[in-house]
Design a protein around this motif. Structure first.
Motif, PDB file in Angstrom:
ATOM      1  N   VAL A  99     -54.271 -75.238  46.831  1.00 14.95           N
ATOM      2  CA  VAL A  99     -53.111 -74.589  46.221  1.00 14.95           C
ATOM      3  C   VAL A  99     -51.843 -75.374  46.539  1.00 14.95           C
ATOM      4  O   VAL A  99     -50.997 -75.608  45.658  1.00 14.95           O
ATOM      5  CB  VAL A  99     -52.994 -73.134  46.714  1.00 14.95           C
ATOM      6  N   LEU A 100     -51.701 -75.806  47.786  1.00 18.66           N
ATOM      7  CA  LEU A 100     -50.511 -76.566  48.184  1.00 18.66           C
ATOM      8  C   LEU A 100     -50.424 -77.889  47.429  1.00 18.66           C
ATOM      9  O   LEU A 100     -49.366 -78.246  46.891  1.00 18.66           O
ATOM     10  CB  LEU A 100     -50.541 -76.816  49.693  1.00 18.66           C
ATOM     11  N   ILE A 101     -51.538 -78.627  47.363  1.00 14.91           N
ATOM     12  CA  ILE A 101     -51.510 -79.934  46.699  1.00 14.91           C
ATOM     13  C   ILE A 101     -51.318 -79.772  45.189  1.00 14.91           C
ATOM     14  O   ILE A 101     -50.607 -80.554  44.551  1.00 14.91           O
ATOM     15  CB  ILE A 101     -52.800 -80.718  47.012  1.00 14.91           C
ATOM     16  N   ALA A 102     -51.948 -78.735  44.600  1.00 14.01           N
ATOM     17  CA  ALA A 102     -51.750 -78.482  43.170  1.00 14.01           C
ATOM     18  C   ALA A 102     -50.287 -78.163  42.877  1.00 14.01           C
ATOM     19  O   ALA A 102     -49.741 -78.577  41.838  1.00 14.01           O
ATOM     20  CB  ALA A 102     -52.646 -77.336  42.717  1.00 14.01           C
ATOM     21  N   SER A 103     -49.650 -77.443  43.782  1.00 11.20           N
ATOM     22  CA  SER A 103     -48.237 -77.102  43.600  1.00 11.20           C
ATOM     23  C   SER A 103     -47.353 -78.334  43.666  1.00 11.20           C
ATOM     24  O   SER A 103     -46.420 -78.501  42.872  1.00 11.20           O
ATOM     25  CB  SER A 103     -47.805 -76.098  44.684  1.00 11.20           C
ATOM     26  N   ILE A 104     -47.643 -79.224  44.616  1.00 15.23           N
ATOM     27  CA  ILE A 104     -46.865 -80.461  44.735  1.00 15.23           C
ATOM     28  C   ILE A 104     -47.130 -81.369  43.534  1.00 15.23           C
ATOM     29  O   ILE A 104     -46.206 -81.996  42.995  1.00 15.23           O
ATOM     30  CB  ILE A 104     -47.231 -81.174  46.053  1.00 15.23           C
ATOM     31  N   LEU A 105     -48.404 -81.428  43.109  1.00 18.18           N
ATOM     32  CA  LEU A 105     -48.769 -82.277  41.976  1.00 18.18           C
ATOM     33  C   LEU A 105     -48.041 -81.857  40.704  1.00 18.18           C
ATOM     34  O   LEU A 105     -47.703 -82.699  39.862  1.00 18.18           O
ATOM     35  CB  LEU A 105     -50.284 -82.216  41.767  1.00 18.18           C
ATOM     36  N   ASP A 111     -42.361 -84.283  36.278  1.00 10.95           N
ATOM     37  CA  ASP A 111     -41.220 -85.141  36.610  1.00 10.95           C
ATOM     38  C   ASP A 111     -40.029 -84.309  37.088  1.00 10.95           C
ATOM     39  O   ASP A 111     -38.894 -84.468  36.619  1.00 10.95           O
ATOM     40  CB  ASP A 111     -40.824 -86.001  35.402  1.00 10.95           C
ATOM     41  N   GLN A 112     -40.292 -83.403  38.050  1.00 12.52           N
ATOM     42  CA  GLN A 112     -39.260 -82.528  38.590  1.00 12.52           C
ATOM     43  C   GLN A 112     -39.000 -82.854  40.060  1.00 12.52           C
ATOM     44  O   GLN A 112     -39.873 -83.368  40.764  1.00 12.52           O
ATOM     45  CB  GLN A 112     -39.688 -81.052  38.479  1.00 12.52           C
ATOM     46  N   ALA A 113     -37.810 -82.532  40.517  1.00 15.86           N
ATOM     47  CA  ALA A 113     -37.478 -82.709  41.931  1.00 15.86           C
ATOM     48  C   ALA A 113     -38.097 -81.569  42.743  1.00 15.86           C
ATOM     49  O   ALA A 113     -38.118 -80.420  42.304  1.00 15.86           O
ATOM     50  CB  ALA A 113     -35.961 -82.732  42.116  1.00 15.86           C
ATOM     51  N   ILE A 114     -38.589 -81.895  43.930  1.00 16.03           N
ATOM     52  CA  ILE A 114     -39.236 -80.889  44.783  1.00 16.03           C
ATOM     53  C   ILE A 114     -38.185 -80.140  45.585  1.00 16.03           C
ATOM     54  O   ILE A 114     -37.315 -80.733  46.205  1.00 16.03           O
ATOM     55  CB  ILE A 114     -40.251 -81.550  45.740  1.00 16.03           C
ATOM     56  N   SER A 115     -38.288 -78.809  45.565  1.00 16.81           N
ATOM     57  CA  SER A 115     -37.447 -77.953  46.409  1.00 16.81           C
ATOM     58  C   SER A 115     -38.333 -76.884  47.021  1.00 16.81           C
ATOM     59  O   SER A 115     -39.382 -76.541  46.479  1.00 16.81           O
ATOM     60  CB  SER A 115     -36.325 -77.310  45.589  1.00 16.81           C
ATOM     61  N   LEU A 116     -37.904 -76.348  48.160  1.00 18.26           N
ATOM     62  CA  LEU A 116     -38.728 -75.366  48.859  1.00 18.26           C
ATOM     63  C   LEU A 116     -38.924 -74.100  48.026  1.00 18.26           C
ATOM     64  O   LEU A 116     -40.011 -73.519  48.000  1.00 18.26           O
ATOM     65  CB  LEU A 116     -38.087 -75.022  50.209  1.00 18.26           C
ATOM     66  N   ASP A 117     -37.868 -73.665  47.347  1.00 20.91           N
ATOM     67  CA  ASP A 117     -37.975 -72.444  46.543  1.00 20.91           C
ATOM     68  C   ASP A 117     -38.977 -72.635  45.404  1.00 20.91           C
ATOM     69  O   ASP A 117     -39.843 -71.784  45.175  1.00 20.91           O
ATOM     70  CB  ASP A 117     -36.600 -72.067  45.961  1.00 20.91           C
TER      71      ASP A 117
END
Length: 278
Positions: A99-105, A111-117
């Motif tokens: 789930v974590l890796i799918a979310s980061i992928l 092509d979006q910037a990663i944010s904690l929210d």
């Protein structure tokens, strides 16, 4: 790859292909049925690619877990049907990682910037979306592995019975006979350094830096070679104690052989080794 796991991997790959196609059609149906995005803004091949990334990631993580479990010799404990809790525990860990890796992928695919929210929102989304099908897929793999592993254990038991029968009708050997093609290789016991568990066979390591595969089990060889200074020091190893150069006792005890090979010692075997050396 060991032959007995080849079929397991092939069935797993087939299952993943079916899941990729199924989830792609499912996603395509939901988008059209509920007008989630304009049909012109995506293609079915893009859905296939997105699902392929996620399921290949799932497959890589899962096979790495299974491979580590098999290599560490914990397969009987983790995949025993009568003890489901270890399997359930590792299943939860695997789902969390996926789930974590799918979310980061998803950030990289869009092509979006990663944010904690946004990462948290993606994790919650994939947890509810993927947990049921990941659980079913893992359950299928556990079932396949259990069948393969049960077959392996049955083969080992048959080999043990066969070797025990041979033991009652023959004298204690001075050498081991290994069938290689149409001929038999005779290896004197004095030439053997150690014997390693290898699938449902064993590997005979010799003083000539060469190893020979033999259709036998450590359990049967342990009984046959006990009177010849061979000692079982680990569930995966029998050692010719005449070839031991040094013994190290600590939190991870091991033997150092004359050829500098280091063999782990199981904690349950330390007493036997100390007794052997007096």
């Amino acid at each position: 790859m060991n032959a007995k796991y080849r079929e397991f991997v092939l069935f797993t790959l087939l299952m993943v292909i079916i899941l990729i196609v199924f989830e792609s059609f499912q996603q395509y149906y939901y988008i059209l049925q509920f007008n989630l995005v304009p049909p012109s803004s995506f293609t079915f091949s893009e859905l296939i690619i997105g699902q392929t990334y996620r399921w290949l990631m799932w497959l890589a993580i899962t096979l790495a877990y299974f491979g580590t479990t098999i290599y560490s010799g914990q397969s009987d404990k983790l995949f025993k049907i009568t003890r489901p809790w270890p399997s359930a525990f590792h299943l939860m860990i695997l789902i969390g990682i996926n789930v974590l890796i799918a979310s980061i992928l998803r950030f990289f695919l869009n092509d979006q910037a990663i944010s904690l929210d946004n990462l948290w929102d993606n994790c919650v989304f994939y947890f509810f979306q993927k947990t049921p099908i990941y659980t079913l897929a893992h359950g299928a793999m556990l079932g396949l592995f259990h069948l393969v592993n049960s077959n392996q254990n049955l083969v080992v038991e048959i080999l043990d019975l066969k070797n025990q029968k041979e033991l009652t009708t023959s004298e204690t050997p001075q050498a081991l006979s290994i069938k290689i093609g149409t001929r038999n290789k005779i290896i004197p016991l004095s030439d053997i350094v150690w014997i390693e568990a290898y699938d449902y066979c064993v590997k005979i390591h010799t003083i000539y830096q060469h190893a020979y595969a033999m259709r036998n089990s450590l359990k049967a060889l342990e009984k046959r070679l006990l009177e010849h200074q061979f000692l079982r020091v680990h569930r995966k190893a029998i050692v010719n104690m005449n070839k031991v150069l040094e013994v190290t006792y600590n939190s991870s005890s091991f033997l150092t052989l004359e050829d500098q090979t280091k063999i782990d010692i199981a904690q349950s075997r330390i007493k036997n080794i100390k007794t052997f050396f007096g």
